[in-house]
Design a protein around this motif. Structure first.
Motif, PDB file in Angstrom:
ATOM      1  N   UNK A 109       0.829  -1.210   0.000  1.00 33.26           N
ATOM      2  CA  UNK A 109       0.000   0.000   0.000  1.00 33.26           C
ATOM      3  C   UNK A 109       0.864   1.260   0.000  1.00 33.26           C
ATOM      4  N   UNK A 110       1.984   1.187   0.686  1.00 31.72           N
ATOM      5  CA  UNK A 110       2.835   2.376   0.790  1.00 31.72           C
ATOM      6  C   UNK A 110       3.588   2.657  -0.504  1.00 31.72           C
TER       7      UNK A 110
ATOM      8  N   UNK B 290       1.113   3.217  -6.504  1.00 37.68           N
ATOM      9  CA  UNK B 290       0.050   4.167  -6.801  1.00 37.68           C
ATOM     10  C   UNK B 290      -1.215   3.355  -7.158  1.00 37.68           C
TER      11      UNK B 290
ATOM     12  N   UNK C  78       1.432   5.223   7.509  1.00 38.63           N
ATOM     13  CA  UNK C  78       0.727   4.118   6.852  1.00 38.63           C
ATOM     14  C   UNK C  78       0.713   2.885   7.749  1.00 38.63           C
TER      15      UNK C  78
END
Lengths: 343, 343, 343, 343
Positions: free
Chosen positions: D72-73, D76, D231
């Motif tokens: 997720x980090x 995009x 995050x």
């Protein structure tokens, strides 16, 4: 000189009757968001075709939008959607389904169709896996008719999928982006009332079938209808001037324009198919729909590409490729004749 | 008898020149997905107005779709978007922004506008909070012009927002769903080149300004342009027959139709405003835009509601409510005259 | 010299009996993922306390994880969670709820508590709004007890929330990160069976109440239990060595260690509170829990900060700030005595 | 009689030295969220091993959590992660990656490993596809070492993956849930400094390598470090009592306990492997790691299953199945001896 285009089935605008109706209704004042009289009329025409009074009809702008909205509305977070590996949701939506949080559970398919047994095996295999909670739970089935490969389900095949979904307790969703062409294909034995009876949800494609844009989603299963308009709005699919979709679908379904428009596309496709076959060409798939997939030598492909626009589909061997020619409601017969003459 | 509608600014279809062009271009064959000549021409017209050659122009169908796509494209997962509490993204998109994973950081605003100092306070307050990593990081600013309340930013105010965003290192995004009306308002001092210079991204509204549908997103900041079309596709916003958007925006911007259409809407709004003011009515907001917010007694509201359709906005006191009348490119002067006569 | 810390209630490791049990059970071989005998035993102890045999108990590692997993499991995409503006899910989870796709519908609260009438107003206001489909639908209620402000619900207040949720048809979820301290507070009239009867879901906090880590989620409403473990896994909350959570909760609940540990924390908090009150200090909130919020002059705050660690909460006026002192199962009475002596 | 378990490598608690240190440090007061002295010390030990001073080290609780947070980090919205079809992120995380919005781009692999050429073909194939914007963009590569099949990358293979990622401009992420066993395998030629040099991010597994729980993520590429803790918090992975992870990793890496613990597991695995081989058994994969995959007849499998717990892996033919035996830091040699005697 501009090429003649067979690249897809959304090359032109809309059937002239559609445009005419937009002009005639232009200054009527209507509520937004598909709560107007034209949307209501279109819904009635569609429901009559479906012979399913408790169905809901919603209008959306495009196919990816419809697929992602439906799947988001139906699945719980841990569920995925079963699709053929070649399914539009698996390969041509830039991960729109995953962006909703759901895995596409892609199954192999040589011709773009799924079978009931594939669904059974996938779902029952999941349930008896001892690590089932560590894996995505199959939560619905996605098919399209015609498929991405131009092939079409028979009624018996769709009934078997329905039976499989019933056995597994999961809903069946059918993407009918090109449904109009299927309805007009010579071998077709699936009518709108069959879709309405056999599917939990399906959509009737407008964009590729003669409208400017628009897809009509039919939610047949009442258990899946609740609050759908909220989700439609959240996903960006609630058109402000919903009347535009209403006017178009109303015109399409009030007296058979949908079939008239698509029927022309099918005639052109079959003429094109026959022309290729007559010249001895093979095909990637045996398509009765408005997409035809002849196999060309590289040399022939290059030659035709000088005058015609069509899509590369897949390599067959070192010297041959399968390509795709699309026809539509707007294809000129002269264009097909010119192409066949050049074979 | 049907009521005369002032309920919103998307009651009718489209300016007749728009429809005319759709008919003229109907049988042209064009690539899909906004890669056609009309989209290109429309892009050029818009870029000329913007006086910003390195900007990107993308065409989308609706406002919620544009907002959610932009915000998804710009923010990282832990970031939120600063908005006035009344901002469209905060209250009227069914959580479309949150559905993309992002919190709307809503700030109070009596008139719908944000100030540079509100942005500074929000961002610097976050950064010096010792628990900053436990809170959503402000990642961009969302404003609309005109706002939801019909108020409009002055150039000085937008410059201050720009300065604040520069100081904080976050992008500024402006929702121009009704930009056409702002451009035509008597007091306006913000032109398209100002938007292009002061915003990182903004969109030019078509749906509410005379088109069937469509919004033109301008990404001014090159750092935010990369791969935008992927995200556009993923969010369901890439129209198959993109030419429809191209043709409409081309027509709107080739010779000033956008201002012609919206200018009429503003004239009608100001006439309506003056009429209410002449009769001694107060207003919720001092709007120079196409939305007017007079305050009516319950009695008057009920009386007018028999012949006219307009929106409830908010209760003022036990006996009075603020309501909204919208005009548009399509408002008939006779409708305004009738309303004023009934005051 | 190291400061004495009152900064939070997770400063130390775990109650020594917890560590002792981890050592005793260390070489037992257990299935992973909380399907072991210790988890089963812990579930039984908890269910006995709850007097609710059809409840499900799940073990998670932390509070944010529990909140986001529960909310993701319960809500449909278009729904949001009602919370006090000060609720942990609204302000201290870096948007974890929005990252699941859901808006936090934050309501004002001076003391951190919600009332039944706030819930009623929020839900019924939504349902009668004519644009309801354009707004996030309230889908559940989140409260915490004790709240972030140290205040606690009475049984009557929680019953009213339950009644409101029943009237509205939405579930009630209670975050009990510090439930152990509430259970031991002198004025408390809410016991675990009350939580189980009045809430659809709630969690019993371990991390802040004497365990190394761990929260026990109780899903009281059978309609919300289906497939929860899938979602637990998907959100990263299914601990491989689930036995660690089982061993700890088993020890906590087999003979009252939970209350023993937390009871000490409450005694220390009340002694501290009394000490401040005796010296004439005011408080931000009237807390009977393990968090105390005295108001200090800037001068006093600076003086105490040289020897003690505690949290800034909010500015009261130019010269005074509200601060937070936390006690816990591990707070040394000598530390409280030293602090009070320094007042 | 209780079976002897070889079902996985997280059957027991933790190495006794780990528990001992938790007891010794139990009453120390530490800041939460891994900002304490033990976490700092552990970070230093790990960075020394990595010989990479500008790397960041973060501590998480579990593997799925680490994978989903990293992905997720890094990605995009329109990007997916390339993985072997058998990769943990593709098959055993209940769609945790898709729940973050990202597709897993699964490539075939007979042994669980990816090659540089597979990465090149996937990325370059995507970029030259004319519909690239309609497909998920490959955005990073996920591999694990050892793989799910017990196979291990050589340094040359990992260098080739690094080269491929450099050519394609995408990051390489390595899941080291069982890295400790790889480090101790006889044929291993990849050391921690190699991982740090060749990967953009990787994690050092604790849960399966002798700790109660915990994974240490090393972000080697400074461009990927920004705001990671936000995050981490958002995904529920920031442990309140972060010191627990710090104490454990500190103990593991201060004087070689990590290798001591895992070395025992490898010795047991190789003894078990040799024992099966001596009896003429074949293996599904040639594993030098702590997972061994002998092929048994159904009869033998049933016989062994009466006294031993081990996992079914896959069916080989009608009469034979491949199974998995796991050893670990805690496996008793007597257990292996008993098993071999029963062959």
């Amino acid at each position: 000189m501009e090429k003649i285009k067979f690249g897809c089935d959304y090359l032109e605008g809309a059937h002239p009757r559609i445009l005419q109706r937009l002009i005639e209704t232009n200054y009527e004042q209507h509520e937004g968001y598909s709560e107007d009289a034209h949307c209501d009329a279109a819904r009635q025409y569609i429901l009559q075709r479906c012979k399913k009074e408790d169905a809901q009809v919603h209008f959306l702008v495009g196919g990816t939008q419809t697929n992602m909205t439906v799947i988001a509305a139906v699945l719980r977070p841990h569920q995925g959607v079963i699709s053929a590996h070649t399914g539009h949701v698996n390969v041509h939506e830039t991960g729109a389904i995953e962006a909703q949080g759901h895995k596409v559970l892609a199954l192999p398919s040589p011709d773009g169709k799924l079978t009931g047994d594939q669904v059974r095996e996938c779902v029952w295999g999941h349930r008896k896996d001892e690590n089932f909670e560590h894996m995505v739970q199959p939560g619905m089935v996605y098919v399209s008719n015609p498929t991405e490969n131009g092939t079409m389900y028979t009624k018996a095949e769709l009934q078997d999928l329905r039976a499989a979904c019933d056995e597994c307790g999961i809903p069946l969703y059918l993407d009918g982006a090109r449904m109009g062409y299927a309805l007009c294909a010579p071998d077709n034995d699936l009518w709108m009332e069959d879709y309405a009876r056999l599917c939990d949800l399906f959509y009737i494609g407008g964009t590729k079938c003669g409208m400017l844009m628009g897809e009509a989603l039919v939610i047949c299963n009442p258990a899946l209808q609740k609050d759908f308009r909220y989700i439609l709005k959240q996903k960006g699919g609630m058109l402000a001037k919903g009347r535009l979709l209403g006017v178009q679908f109303e015109e399409m379904f009030k007296d058979g324009l949908y079939e008239e428009a698509c029927g022309h596309g099918i005639q052109m496709a079959l003429k094109l198919k026959q022309g290729f076959a007559d010249k001895g060409y093979d095909f990637l798939f045996d398509s009765g729909s408005n997409q035809q997939f002849p196999i060309l030598t590289e040399e022939k492909r290059a030659e035709l590409a000088e005058k015609y626009d069509f899509a590369f589909w897949e390599r067959v061997d070192e010297n041959r490729v399968g390509v795709r020619f699309c026809t539509s409601w707007a294809t000129k017969e002269s264009a097909v004749d010119a192409l066949l003459a050049d074979l």
